[in-house]
Design a protein around this motif. Sequence first.
Motif, PDB file in Angstrom:
ATOM      1  N   LEU A 184      23.451  32.165  49.479  1.00  0.00           N
ATOM      2  CA  LEU A 184      23.154  32.793  48.197  1.00  0.00           C
ATOM      3  C   LEU A 184      23.646  34.237  48.178  1.00  0.00           C
ATOM      4  N   LEU A 185      23.446  34.959  49.287  1.00  0.00           N
ATOM      5  CA  LEU A 185      23.933  36.335  49.387  1.00  0.00           C
ATOM      6  C   LEU A 185      25.453  36.377  49.291  1.00  0.00           C
ATOM      7  N   LEU A 186      26.133  35.439  49.962  1.00  0.00           N
ATOM      8  CA  LEU A 186      27.595  35.391  49.906  1.00  0.00           C
ATOM      9  C   LEU A 186      28.086  35.103  48.489  1.00  0.00           C
ATOM     10  N   LYS A 187      27.344  34.255  47.769  1.00  0.00           N
ATOM     11  CA  LYS A 187      27.711  33.972  46.387  1.00  0.00           C
ATOM     12  C   LYS A 187      27.606  35.237  45.535  1.00  0.00           C
ATOM     13  N   VAL A 188      26.527  35.989  45.706  1.00  0.00           N
ATOM     14  CA  VAL A 188      26.342  37.231  44.955  1.00  0.00           C
ATOM     15  C   VAL A 188      27.442  38.239  45.302  1.00  0.00           C
ATOM     16  N   LEU A 189      27.768  38.358  46.594  1.00  0.00           N
ATOM     17  CA  LEU A 189      28.830  39.280  47.010  1.00  0.00           C
ATOM     18  C   LEU A 189      30.173  38.881  46.413  1.00  0.00           C
ATOM     19  N   SER A 190      30.437  37.576  46.371  1.00  0.00           N
ATOM     20  CA  SER A 190      31.686  37.100  45.784  1.00  0.00           C
ATOM     21  C   SER A 190      31.767  37.439  44.295  1.00  0.00           C
ATOM     22  N   LEU A 191      30.658  37.240  43.578  1.00  0.00           N
ATOM     23  CA  LEU A 191      30.629  37.571  42.145  1.00  0.00           C
ATOM     24  C   LEU A 191      30.791  39.077  41.920  1.00  0.00           C
ATOM     25  N   ASN A 192      30.086  39.862  42.725  1.00  0.00           N
ATOM     26  CA  ASN A 192      30.087  41.313  42.516  1.00  0.00           C
ATOM     27  C   ASN A 192      31.411  41.972  42.885  1.00  0.00           C
ATOM     28  N   ALA A 193      32.189  41.334  43.758  1.00  0.00           N
ATOM     29  CA  ALA A 193      33.463  41.923  44.184  1.00  0.00           C
ATOM     30  C   ALA A 193      34.406  42.120  43.009  1.00  0.00           C
ATOM     31  N   THR A 194      34.237  41.326  41.963  1.00  0.00           N
ATOM     32  CA  THR A 194      35.126  41.428  40.798  1.00  0.00           C
ATOM     33  C   THR A 194      34.909  42.718  40.014  1.00  0.00           C
ATOM     34  N   TYR A 195      33.798  43.417  40.275  1.00  0.00           N
ATOM     35  CA  TYR A 195      33.512  44.659  39.558  1.00  0.00           C
ATOM     36  C   TYR A 195      34.140  45.881  40.217  1.00  0.00           C
ATOM     37  N   LEU A 196      34.700  45.713  41.407  1.00  0.00           N
ATOM     38  CA  LEU A 196      35.343  46.832  42.087  1.00  0.00           C
ATOM     39  C   LEU A 196      36.751  47.047  41.546  1.00  0.00           C
ATOM     40  N   PRO A 197      37.236  48.294  41.516  1.00  0.00           N
ATOM     41  CA  PRO A 197      38.615  48.543  41.073  1.00  0.00           C
ATOM     42  C   PRO A 197      39.606  47.776  41.948  1.00  0.00           C
ATOM     43  N   ALA A 198      40.671  47.275  41.345  1.00  0.00           N
ATOM     44  CA  ALA A 198      41.652  46.473  42.079  1.00  0.00           C
ATOM     45  C   ALA A 198      42.311  47.250  43.211  1.00  0.00           C
ATOM     46  N   ASP A 199      42.416  48.586  43.056  1.00  0.00           N
ATOM     47  CA  ASP A 199      43.098  49.391  44.074  1.00  0.00           C
ATOM     48  C   ASP A 199      42.131  49.975  45.101  1.00  0.00           C
ATOM     49  N   TYR A 200      40.856  49.570  45.042  1.00  0.00           N
ATOM     50  CA  TYR A 200      39.879  50.106  46.003  1.00  0.00           C
ATOM     51  C   TYR A 200      40.030  49.372  47.333  1.00  0.00           C
ATOM     52  N   SER A 201      40.414  50.091  48.362  1.00  0.00           N
ATOM     53  CA  SER A 201      40.632  49.487  49.681  1.00  0.00           C
ATOM     54  C   SER A 201      40.147  50.445  50.764  1.00  0.00           C
ATOM     55  N   PRO A 202      38.885  50.322  51.163  1.00  0.00           N
ATOM     56  CA  PRO A 202      38.349  51.235  52.182  1.00  0.00           C
ATOM     57  C   PRO A 202      39.000  50.998  53.535  1.00  0.00           C
ATOM     58  N   GLU A 203      38.944  52.014  54.365  1.00  0.00           N
ATOM     59  CA  GLU A 203      39.532  51.915  55.704  1.00  0.00           C
ATOM     60  C   GLU A 203      38.744  50.918  56.557  1.00  0.00           C
ATOM     61  N   ARG A 204      39.472  50.081  57.273  1.00  0.00           N
ATOM     62  CA  ARG A 204      38.861  49.086  58.141  1.00  0.00           C
ATOM     63  C   ARG A 204      39.186  49.401  59.587  1.00  0.00           C
ATOM     64  N   GLY A 205      38.228  49.080  60.478  1.00  0.00           N
ATOM     65  CA  GLY A 205      38.446  49.271  61.896  1.00  0.00           C
ATOM     66  C   GLY A 205      39.306  48.155  62.477  1.00  0.00           C
ATOM     67  N   PRO A 206      39.686  48.272  63.750  1.00  0.00           N
ATOM     68  CA  PRO A 206      40.555  47.258  64.371  1.00  0.00           C
ATOM     69  C   PRO A 206      39.919  45.873  64.466  1.00  0.00           C
ATOM     70  N   THR A 207      38.586  45.780  64.388  1.00  0.00           N
ATOM     71  CA  THR A 207      37.920  44.475  64.457  1.00  0.00           C
ATOM     72  C   THR A 207      37.463  43.998  63.078  1.00  0.00           C
ATOM     73  N   GLU A 208      38.007  44.623  62.004  1.00  0.00           N
ATOM     74  CA  GLU A 208      37.554  44.296  60.647  1.00  0.00           C
ATOM     75  C   GLU A 208      38.674  43.755  59.755  1.00  0.00           C
ATOM     76  N   ASP A 209      39.672  43.116  60.354  1.00  0.00           N
ATOM     77  CA  ASP A 209      40.793  42.598  59.562  1.00  0.00           C
ATOM     78  C   ASP A 209      40.341  41.556  58.552  1.00  0.00           C
ATOM     79  N   GLY A 210      39.375  40.711  58.924  1.00  0.00           N
ATOM     80  CA  GLY A 210      38.939  39.647  58.024  1.00  0.00           C
ATOM     81  C   GLY A 210      37.782  40.032  57.122  1.00  0.00           C
ATOM     82  N   PHE A 211      37.437  41.308  57.065  1.00  0.00           N
ATOM     83  CA  PHE A 211      36.285  41.739  56.274  1.00  0.00           C
ATOM     84  C   PHE A 211      36.655  41.893  54.798  1.00  0.00           C
ATOM     85  N   GLN A 212      35.684  41.573  53.938  1.00  0.00           N
ATOM     86  CA  GLN A 212      35.846  41.726  52.492  1.00  0.00           C
ATOM     87  C   GLN A 212      34.958  42.865  52.005  1.00  0.00           C
TER      88      GLN A 212
END
Length: 327
Positions: free
Chosen positions: A95-123
């Motif tokens: 249920l939490l993953l579903k909410v996160l998936s829905l809410n991701a659409t509200y972020l600006p398309a060009d928003y891309s925070p810095e990720r660490g070397p172990t965070e390649d697959g992070f959303q």
Amino acid sequence: MDLRQTLMAIGRYWDIGRKWFVIMEPGGQGWGRTINVRLLNVYALGDRTPVIVLLYRALSDAQRWTSEEWAEAQADQNGQHEMATIKSTTLEQKLLLKVLSLNATYLPADYSPERGPTEDGFQVSLLLPVGPLSFGDVGKLNRDLGCAVCGKKSDNRCARCKSVSYCGDECQRADWSDHKQSCRSIVGGTWRTVPFAAMAPGTEGMCMSVMNRLTTTGHTRTIPVSTPSDRAAPPKNVHGSNVFLVKIQVALMTGRPQEMMVYDRQKSVHVFFTALGAPAYFEELLAEMRGPRGGYDGLKMYRWARRVSDWELSVCVDKEPQTEIKW
């Protein structure tokens, strides 16, 4: 309510300065399913509403070393070597993953925070406070959870049972140990195609309210029972050709039932099987309901179903669902 408690725990970690943690299943051996989370920032939406922006990745028990590697990297970078956790069941995580998936659409398309070397697959996504959800609201959120493991949007379903989605072979293999029992409960069952009606015989022009243990006074509403003219507009098919769970129940009354109410969790299908519509299949379903695979004092049962036409459902009669009944 469990989702709201998880969000409260996330807010508490931000308040005490804890920026990373692991959401995991309670008890059991090993890590089980996890969601690795790193909090990025909290913004104000108006005077009373916080917006939590975060990076996250869902992992299965088979990917525990990836989860542990990320946790070790966070400990080294943040100087917080004691791992923080939030206990959350598989259903709560989905249920939490579903909410996160829905809410991701509200972020600006060009928003891309810095990720660490172990965070390649992070959303990246955001969380807002969650208010009380009605029975129908929860049903809609659980209708299409995406990939059963990671929550990514996917139209690829298990080829055997068509009841769950996976984004790829890796997630499907990781979920097989959990899914195989429910998968086998669908394959090989006896399926009957049963015509349904929009109303129970003799209820034309009446009104009804449908309630259960999760219904509150504010969510109760009285609706008119369908009339014969409504046959020109069958219930909308939100499930396509995929299987879904239905509750089949008879009225708490004396005498032999002449109809069964059938509905899915979100009430997208809310119809009736009648003894006149398909006598042999009606008796077969009634016998199942009153037999060892029915239960609930012979008044109701849960079964897999599939929409086959505007006014017909195909029901797996003799296989009790081997999955968590999300009702």
